[in-house]
Design a protein around this motif. Structure first.
Motif, PDB file in Angstrom:
ATOM      1  N   ASP A 194       6.073  11.017 -10.408  1.00  0.00           N
ATOM      2  CA  ASP A 194       5.283  12.248 -10.315  1.00  0.00           C
ATOM      3  C   ASP A 194       3.861  11.889  -9.873  1.00  0.00           C
ATOM      4  O   ASP A 194       3.434  10.736  -9.942  1.00  0.00           O
ATOM      5  CB  ASP A 194       5.345  13.085 -11.591  1.00  0.00           C
ATOM      6  CG  ASP A 194       4.610  12.463 -12.753  1.00  0.00           C
ATOM      7  OD1 ASP A 194       3.547  11.864 -12.535  1.00  0.00           O
ATOM      8  OD2 ASP A 194       5.100  12.578 -13.890  1.00  0.00           O
ATOM      9  N   LYS A 195       3.161  12.933  -9.403  1.00  0.00           N
ATOM     10  CA  LYS A 195       1.890  12.708  -8.726  1.00  0.00           C
ATOM     11  C   LYS A 195       0.861  11.995  -9.604  1.00  0.00           C
ATOM     12  O   LYS A 195       0.181  11.073  -9.144  1.00  0.00           O
ATOM     13  CB  LYS A 195       1.345  14.056  -8.248  1.00  0.00           C
ATOM     14  CG  LYS A 195       0.072  13.929  -7.456  1.00  0.00           C
ATOM     15  CD  LYS A 195      -0.219  15.177  -6.696  1.00  0.00           C
ATOM     16  CE  LYS A 195      -1.568  15.068  -6.042  1.00  0.00           C
ATOM     17  NZ  LYS A 195      -1.803  16.122  -5.070  1.00  0.00           N
ATOM     18  N   GLN A 196       0.779  12.399 -10.873  1.00  0.00           N
ATOM     19  CA  GLN A 196      -0.215  11.797 -11.780  1.00  0.00           C
ATOM     20  C   GLN A 196       0.028  10.296 -11.930  1.00  0.00           C
ATOM     21  O   GLN A 196      -0.908   9.490 -11.900  1.00  0.00           O
ATOM     22  CB  GLN A 196      -0.109  12.497 -13.132  1.00  0.00           C
ATOM     23  CG  GLN A 196      -1.404  12.522 -13.900  1.00  0.00           C
ATOM     24  CD  GLN A 196      -1.189  13.005 -15.320  1.00  0.00           C
ATOM     25  OE1 GLN A 196      -0.209  13.706 -15.627  1.00  0.00           O
ATOM     26  NE2 GLN A 196      -2.098  12.644 -16.196  1.00  0.00           N
ATOM     27  N   GLU A 197       1.304   9.920 -12.074  1.00  0.00           N
ATOM     28  CA  GLU A 197       1.663   8.511 -12.224  1.00  0.00           C
ATOM     29  C   GLU A 197       1.390   7.735 -10.929  1.00  0.00           C
ATOM     30  O   GLU A 197       0.903   6.599 -10.949  1.00  0.00           O
ATOM     31  CB  GLU A 197       3.142   8.407 -12.642  1.00  0.00           C
ATOM     32  CG  GLU A 197       3.661   6.999 -12.833  1.00  0.00           C
ATOM     33  CD  GLU A 197       3.016   6.236 -13.996  1.00  0.00           C
ATOM     34  OE1 GLU A 197       2.085   6.758 -14.637  1.00  0.00           O
ATOM     35  OE2 GLU A 197       3.444   5.084 -14.226  1.00  0.00           O
ATOM     36  N   ARG A 198       1.706   8.346  -9.791  1.00  0.00           N
ATOM     37  CA  ARG A 198       1.430   7.704  -8.487  1.00  0.00           C
ATOM     38  C   ARG A 198      -0.060   7.409  -8.339  1.00  0.00           C
ATOM     39  O   ARG A 198      -0.468   6.348  -7.880  1.00  0.00           O
ATOM     40  CB  ARG A 198       1.855   8.642  -7.350  1.00  0.00           C
ATOM     41  CG  ARG A 198       3.249   8.411  -6.828  1.00  0.00           C
ATOM     42  CD  ARG A 198       3.456   9.111  -5.509  1.00  0.00           C
ATOM     43  NE  ARG A 198       3.523  10.559  -5.620  1.00  0.00           N
ATOM     44  CZ  ARG A 198       2.767  11.412  -4.939  1.00  0.00           C
ATOM     45  NH1 ARG A 198       1.863  10.972  -4.074  1.00  0.00           N
ATOM     46  NH2 ARG A 198       2.900  12.704  -5.096  1.00  0.00           N
ATOM     47  N   VAL A 239       0.826  -1.227   0.000  1.00  0.00           N
ATOM     48  CA  VAL A 239       0.000   0.000   0.000  1.00  0.00           C
ATOM     49  C   VAL A 239       0.856   1.272   0.000  1.00  0.00           C
ATOM     50  O   VAL A 239       0.350   2.365   0.242  1.00  0.00           O
ATOM     51  CB  VAL A 239      -1.003   0.023   1.190  1.00  0.00           C
ATOM     52  CG1 VAL A 239      -1.933  -1.183   1.131  1.00  0.00           C
ATOM     53  CG2 VAL A 239      -0.293   0.082   2.539  1.00  0.00           C
ATOM     54  N   THR A 240       2.152   1.118  -0.278  1.00  0.00           N
ATOM     55  CA  THR A 240       3.066   2.270  -0.261  1.00  0.00           C
ATOM     56  C   THR A 240       3.290   2.809  -1.671  1.00  0.00           C
ATOM     57  O   THR A 240       3.661   2.061  -2.574  1.00  0.00           O
ATOM     58  CB  THR A 240       4.411   1.849   0.375  1.00  0.00           C
ATOM     59  OG1 THR A 240       4.176   1.476   1.734  1.00  0.00           O
ATOM     60  CG2 THR A 240       5.427   2.986   0.331  1.00  0.00           C
ATOM     61  N   ASP A 241       3.057   4.121  -1.855  1.00  0.00           N
ATOM     62  CA  ASP A 241       3.333   4.791  -3.135  1.00  0.00           C
ATOM     63  C   ASP A 241       4.830   5.024  -3.271  1.00  0.00           C
ATOM     64  O   ASP A 241       5.515   5.267  -2.273  1.00  0.00           O
ATOM     65  CB  ASP A 241       2.685   6.189  -3.165  1.00  0.00           C
ATOM     66  CG  ASP A 241       1.179   6.149  -3.363  1.00  0.00           C
ATOM     67  OD1 ASP A 241       0.605   5.057  -3.469  1.00  0.00           O
ATOM     68  OD2 ASP A 241       0.585   7.251  -3.422  1.00  0.00           O
TER      69      ASP A 241
END
Ligand SMILES: Nc1nc2c(ncn2[C@@H]2O[C@H](COP(=O)(O)OP(=O)(O)O)[C@@H](OP(=O)(O)OP(=O)(O)O)[C@H]2O)c(=O)[nH]1
Ligand SMILES: [Mn+2]
Length: 182
Positions: A99-103, A92-94
């Protein structure tokens, strides 16, 4: 007194203490700047309310943001809490290097492929955050950003369904209230 339940209790308190130390300087994004630790404890409690009694899942919930948001490493969690709990947290770890969009895109993909234990943590995490958004708007967020978060969260939740009727029912109430299709 040492018995099985005593050992379980001790292992859970060890997680609460570890997470409290790691998140000690962090605050939530709400205007009251609530201590960050309220979130992992609240996520673990939502699981308890949902009837979850799997200790690995409760421990992972308490620790779920330590690797993503503090200096904690996965190896440290393996050392302190064993590979099962560390493995759920890893699921459950990003990856904060992306970048935010990909995460955000990968959360939808990874949630659907995750183990049932990781899906439970994800459901409780999203329920906690959406209840927070329903209660108050984080500092600097527009209403449009809140609505977008609800829409994205519903896609993450879609991949986690079929694991806990309480959590999914509570999420559905919020999705209906916020006009998000489920
Ligand atoms: N609703 C709400 N969220 C807050 C608050 N304080 C911190 N957060 C965190 O902010 C994240 C959502 O903000 P975004 O701008 O979309 O994401 P980012 O912080 O990862 O860039 C959530 O993480 P997430 O990636 O969705 O989940 P998680 O896995 O990191 O918990 C949530 O945990 C708050 O007061 N209210
Ligand atoms: Mn979280």
């Amino acid at each position: 007194m040492t018995d099985v339940s005593g050992e379980i209790l001790a292992s859970v308190i060890k997680c609460v203490n570890f997470a409290a130390l790691k998140h000690k300087d962090q605050r939530r994004k709400d205007p009251e700047k609530t201590p960050y630790i309220n979130h992992p404890i609240g996520v673990a409690y939502l699981l308890v309310e949902g009837g979850v009694r799997d200790v690995d899942v409760i421990q992972a919930a308490l620790l779920h943001d330590t690797v993503e948001d503090t200096d904690t490493t996965n190896e440290e969690l393996v050392q302190e809490f064993g590979p099962e709990v560390a493995g759920i947290v890893a699921e459950v770890t990003d990856d904060k290097n992306l970048d935010k969009q990909e995460r955000k895109r990968l959360q939808i993909v990874h949630a659907a492929e995750a183990s049932p234990k990781a899906k439970l943590v994800k459901l409780a995490d999203k329920l906690y955050n959406l209840r927070d958004l329903d209660r108050t708007t984080p500092s600097g967020w527009t209403q449009e950003r809140v609505q977008e978060y609800f829409h994205w969260a519903s896609q993450v939740v879609a991949g986690c369904r079929g694991n806990n009727s309480f959590l999914e029912g509570e999420l559905d109430k919020l999705f209906i209230k916020w006009n998000v299709s489920v």
